[in-house]
Motif scaffolding. Structure first.
Motif, PDB file in Angstrom:
ATOM      1  N   THR A 356       0.830  -1.186  -0.202  1.00 36.78           N
ATOM      2  CA  THR A 356       0.201   0.120   0.058  1.00 36.78           C
ATOM      3  C   THR A 356       0.776   1.158   0.123  1.00 36.78           C
ATOM      4  O   THR A 356       0.588   2.254  -0.747  1.00 36.78           O
ATOM      5  N   ALA A 357       2.079   1.360   0.633  1.00 38.45           N
ATOM      6  CA  ALA A 357       2.588   2.527   0.742  1.00 38.45           C
ATOM      7  C   ALA A 357       3.634   2.506  -0.159  1.00 38.45           C
ATOM      8  O   ALA A 357       3.722   3.922  -0.834  1.00 38.45           O
ATOM      9  N   LEU A 358       3.916   1.498  -1.323  1.00 39.89           N
ATOM     10  CA  LEU A 358       4.537   1.732  -2.547  1.00 39.89           C
ATOM     11  C   LEU A 358       3.503   2.338  -3.512  1.00 39.89           C
ATOM     12  O   LEU A 358       3.789   3.253  -4.301  1.00 39.89           O
ATOM     13  N   ARG A 359       2.240   1.859  -3.544  1.00 42.18           N
ATOM     14  CA  ARG A 359       1.146   2.410  -4.301  1.00 42.18           C
ATOM     15  C   ARG A 359       1.018   3.868  -3.928  1.00 42.18           C
ATOM     16  O   ARG A 359       0.981   4.672  -4.896  1.00 42.18           O
ATOM     17  N   ALA A 360       1.173   4.257  -2.775  1.00 47.06           N
ATOM     18  CA  ALA A 360       1.169   5.709  -2.529  1.00 47.06           C
ATOM     19  C   ALA A 360       2.051   6.646  -2.921  1.00 47.06           C
ATOM     20  O   ALA A 360       2.084   7.565  -3.305  1.00 47.06           O
ATOM     21  N   ALA A 361       3.588   5.797  -2.971  1.00 48.48           N
ATOM     22  CA  ALA A 361       4.733   6.520  -3.273  1.00 48.48           C
ATOM     23  C   ALA A 361       4.739   6.811  -4.689  1.00 48.48           C
ATOM     24  O   ALA A 361       5.328   7.616  -5.289  1.00 48.48           O
ATOM     25  N   LEU A 362       3.897   5.967  -5.503  1.00 48.06           N
ATOM     26  CA  LEU A 362       3.858   5.767  -7.032  1.00 48.06           C
ATOM     27  C   LEU A 362       2.777   6.780  -7.552  1.00 48.06           C
ATOM     28  O   LEU A 362       2.986   7.338  -8.646  1.00 48.06           O
ATOM     29  N   ARG A 363       1.886   7.365  -6.744  1.00 46.87           N
ATOM     30  CA  ARG A 363       0.686   8.059  -7.120  1.00 46.87           C
ATOM     31  C   ARG A 363       1.267   9.592  -7.691  1.00 46.87           C
ATOM     32  O   ARG A 363       0.910   9.582  -8.957  1.00 46.87           O
ATOM     33  N   LEU A 365       3.571  10.040  -9.482  1.00 51.42           N
ATOM     34  CA  LEU A 365       4.311  10.021 -10.885  1.00 51.42           C
ATOM     35  C   LEU A 365       3.196   9.871 -11.798  1.00 51.42           C
ATOM     36  O   LEU A 365       3.760  10.235 -13.073  1.00 51.42           O
ATOM     37  N   ALA A 366       2.327   9.312 -11.716  1.00 58.48           N
ATOM     38  CA  ALA A 366       1.113   9.288 -12.734  1.00 58.48           C
ATOM     39  C   ALA A 366       0.935  10.613 -13.454  1.00 58.48           C
ATOM     40  O   ALA A 366       0.569  10.734 -14.681  1.00 58.48           O
ATOM     41  N   GLY A 367       1.084  11.614 -12.584  1.00 48.33           N
ATOM     42  CA  GLY A 367       0.758  13.176 -13.096  1.00 48.33           C
ATOM     43  C   GLY A 367       1.832  13.601 -14.164  1.00 48.33           C
ATOM     44  O   GLY A 367       1.601  14.599 -14.904  1.00 48.33           O
ATOM     45  N   HIS A 368       2.932  12.954 -14.040  1.00 45.02           N
ATOM     46  CA  HIS A 368       3.996  13.657 -15.111  1.00 45.02           C
ATOM     47  C   HIS A 368       3.811  13.375 -16.388  1.00 45.02           C
ATOM     48  O   HIS A 368       3.294  12.078 -16.929  1.00 45.02           O
ATOM     49  N   PRO A 369       3.784  14.357 -17.499  1.00 43.17           N
ATOM     50  CA  PRO A 369       3.340  14.121 -18.767  1.00 43.17           C
ATOM     51  C   PRO A 369       4.098  13.004 -19.474  1.00 43.17           C
ATOM     52  O   PRO A 369       3.570  12.521 -20.511  1.00 43.17           O
ATOM     53  N   ASN A 370       5.245  12.489 -19.185  1.00 41.31           N
ATOM     54  CA  ASN A 370       5.880  11.595 -19.620  1.00 41.31           C
ATOM     55  C   ASN A 370       5.813  10.235 -19.252  1.00 41.31           C
ATOM     56  O   ASN A 370       6.527   9.000 -19.505  1.00 41.31           O
ATOM     57  N   VAL A 371       4.868  10.129 -18.235  1.00 37.22           N
ATOM     58  CA  VAL A 371       4.697   8.762 -17.633  1.00 37.22           C
ATOM     59  C   VAL A 371       3.396   8.202 -18.294  1.00 37.22           C
ATOM     60  O   VAL A 371       2.497   8.684 -18.323  1.00 37.22           O
ATOM     61  N   GLY A 372       3.572   6.996 -19.127  1.00 36.95           N
ATOM     62  CA  GLY A 372       2.626   6.532 -19.705  1.00 36.95           C
ATOM     63  C   GLY A 372       1.772   5.667 -19.082  1.00 36.95           C
ATOM     64  O   GLY A 372       0.525   5.756 -19.016  1.00 36.95           O
ATOM     65  N   ASP A 441      10.107   9.854  -4.215  1.00 40.00           N
ATOM     66  CA  ASP A 441      10.290  11.106  -4.551  1.00 40.00           C
ATOM     67  C   ASP A 441      11.700  11.118  -5.458  1.00 40.00           C
ATOM     68  O   ASP A 441      11.899  12.243  -6.278  1.00 40.00           O
ATOM     69  N   ALA A 442      12.444  10.102  -5.515  1.00 40.85           N
ATOM     70  CA  ALA A 442      13.742  10.209  -6.190  1.00 40.85           C
ATOM     71  C   ALA A 442      13.442   9.949  -7.612  1.00 40.85           C
ATOM     72  O   ALA A 442      13.956  10.794  -8.352  1.00 40.85           O
ATOM     73  N   VAL A 443      12.226   9.106  -8.091  1.00 39.24           N
ATOM     74  CA  VAL A 443      11.893   9.015  -9.452  1.00 39.24           C
ATOM     75  C   VAL A 443      10.997  10.214  -9.947  1.00 39.24           C
ATOM     76  O   VAL A 443      11.568  10.760 -10.968  1.00 39.24           O
ATOM     77  N   LEU A 444      10.579  10.985  -9.102  1.00 42.73           N
ATOM     78  CA  LEU A 444       9.807  12.016  -9.614  1.00 42.73           C
ATOM     79  C   LEU A 444      10.971  13.187  -9.752  1.00 42.73           C
ATOM     80  O   LEU A 444      10.888  13.965 -10.535  1.00 42.73           O
TER      81      LEU A 444
END
Ligand code: PMP
Length: 452
Positions: A356-363, A365-372, A441-444
């Motif tokens: 669940t925490a991973l899901r929250a950490a990924l959320r 990222l989905a907003g970035h325009p280059n994340v398909g 955060d690091a991926v973002l």
């Protein structure tokens, strides 16, 4: 640090003497590879003393962090007895104890453990066993294998044959045996359900059609349950594996599940096949089996398969396959300590919160325009980057966008390694909630740096 050798000198020797796997050496140094000299918990430490959160668990194998006291102690204690003795026609104690424990924790169809050294050989062995099984059962015509598009089962020739990733496998085609290929369940880039808004399982239908059309020629289906790892963390739709099991059972086809990456807790259960209550004929495990310490793998098989190989020696029903280090005592000791930790720390019970925490950490990222697409399965995720979200067009390979994003994530003290332009998050199961947030955060940060 680093065996007492200056970091610059280590790098010079690395450039001069070493050939790295899956590495284009023309850009190797310019991409600033890490020179790891130590580890501590979920962190890697490089020759210059910098610490990085190990976001890919040392290529998906480290389970409980580095230098975990119980595994260190178990390997050290085993060194005090013996490091290795042959398993060929003989036994060594840790391998026997581990076999019993593995049979206890895997689906009840699986009753026999055959060891090897890595995930590729675990698959290779299952292929050879399946082929020989049909010969011994008087059906030598059952000699073909079915693999999926985007499958990856390792780098040895049999495993490459069943693999379905052109970039890795196509070059070796002249060496490979012919495999029946079923479509990858890759919803994001799937043309099969065209005309429908959502997946209607056309890929599963296609697999069933292939199995029915060639039933009498097929030895086994090879499948990564849960997700196709090296394919880009392509998550299988719910029910896929169960359906394949039902169809293979009906048609008398063997099922080989490759849980090299997804097994040993990664899925949130000990094995991904538990999720759909599937009992395979073969189960291949490696990577996390030793907690990420030592190269050890196992191919588990059923009584039905094992019994087919019984007979007088001169009948030559014996399985003639075995590696020098099969059943290695140090590896088995590390694996036993790993299983002890799973039990003692109730690791599986603790995974739901981390998932669940991973899901929250990924959320975010989905907003970035280059994340398909962001795909998650258990404690694994793939973030697929695209040049254009609307058309889903990829970046040119030469741009090495995935690599650059992972490199930029190092600013935040995180080590990642991508699969092409899919950023992979595959942390040790021991990762904490805070560390998962750091990964996200690091991926973002990487995305914002490389693709502002
Ligand atoms: N099967 C799967 C699903 C894998 O992900 C891998 C490795 N990434 C392998 C097999 C091969 O394992 P190894 O690298 O230990 O040979």
């Amino acid at each position: 640090m680093g065996q007492g050798i200056d970091p610059a000198e280590l790098e010079a020797w690395d450039d001069q003497f070493v050939w790295h796997p899956f590495t284009p050496h023309s850009v190797y140094r310019s991409e600033e590879p890490l020179m790891i000299v130590a580890g501590e918990g979920n962190y890697l430490i490089d020759a210059r003393g910098r610490r990085y959160l190990d976001g890919v668990s040392s290529i998906w194998c480290n389970t409980f962090g580095h230098r975990r006291a119980e595994i260190d102690a178990a390997v050290t204690a085993q060194l005090g007895r013996i490091a290795h003795a042959t398993f060929l026609g003989n036994a060594s104690a840790p391998g026997v104890v581990l076999a019993k424990r593995l049979v206890e924790i895997t689906p009840k169809s699986l009753t026999r453990v055959f060891y090897s050294d890595n995930g590729s050989t675990a698959v290779e062995i299952a292929l050879k066993m399946a082929l020989q099984y049909w010969q011994l059962r008087g059906k030598p015509g059952r000699k073909r294998f079915v693999g999926l598009g985007n499958a990856y089962n390792g780098d040895t020739v049999g495993a490459v044959s069943v693999g379905g990733i052109d970039a890795f496998h196509e070059r070796f085609r002249p060496l490979l045996f012919d495999v029946l290929r079923a479509p990858s369940p890759y919803a994001y880039r799937c043309g099969l359900c065209a005309g429908h808004d959502a997946c209607i399982g056309s890929c599963t239908d296609a697999l069933e059609t292939t199995l029915k059309a060639h039933a009498d020629e097929i030895a086994a289906v090879v499948l990564e349950p849960g997700f196709q790892g090296a394919g880009g963390i392509i998550t299988l739709p719910e029910g896929y594996v169960r359906r394949v099991r039902e169809v293979t059972e009906r048609l008398g086809i063997l099922l080989i599940l490759d849980e090299v990456a997804v097994g040993m807790g990664r899925s949130g259960r000990m094995f991904a096949c538990e999720r759909e209550g599937v009992e395979p004929d073969f189960l291949c495990i490696a990577k996390g089996l030793t907690g990420g310490y030592l190269p050890l793998a196992a191919t588990l098989a059923t009584d039905e398969v094992f019994d087919a190989f019984l007979g007088a020696p001169e009948e030559a029903r014996t399985f003639f396959h075995g590696h020098t280090y099969t059943g290695n005592a140090l590896g088995c000791a590390a694996a036993l300590a790993t299983l002890d930790i799973f039990e003692k720390d109730e690791v599986i019970a603790g995974l739901a919160a981390k998932i669940t925490a991973l899901r929250a950490a990924l959320r975010p990222l989905a907003g970035h325009p280059n994340v398909g697409e962001v795909r998650q399965y258990g404690l694994a995720a793939g973030v697929e980057l695209v040049a254009d979200r609307a058309t889903r067009a990829s970046f040119p390979a030469a741009a090495r966008i995935g690599m650059k994003v992972c490199h930029a994530a190092r600013d935040k003290g995180v080590f990642l390694r991508p699969l092409g332009d899919t950023v992979v998050l595959m942390p040790p199961l021991s990762i904490t909630g805070d560390q998962l947030a750091t990964l996200g955060d690091a991926v973002l940060h990487g995305l914002q740096t490389v693709l502002p």
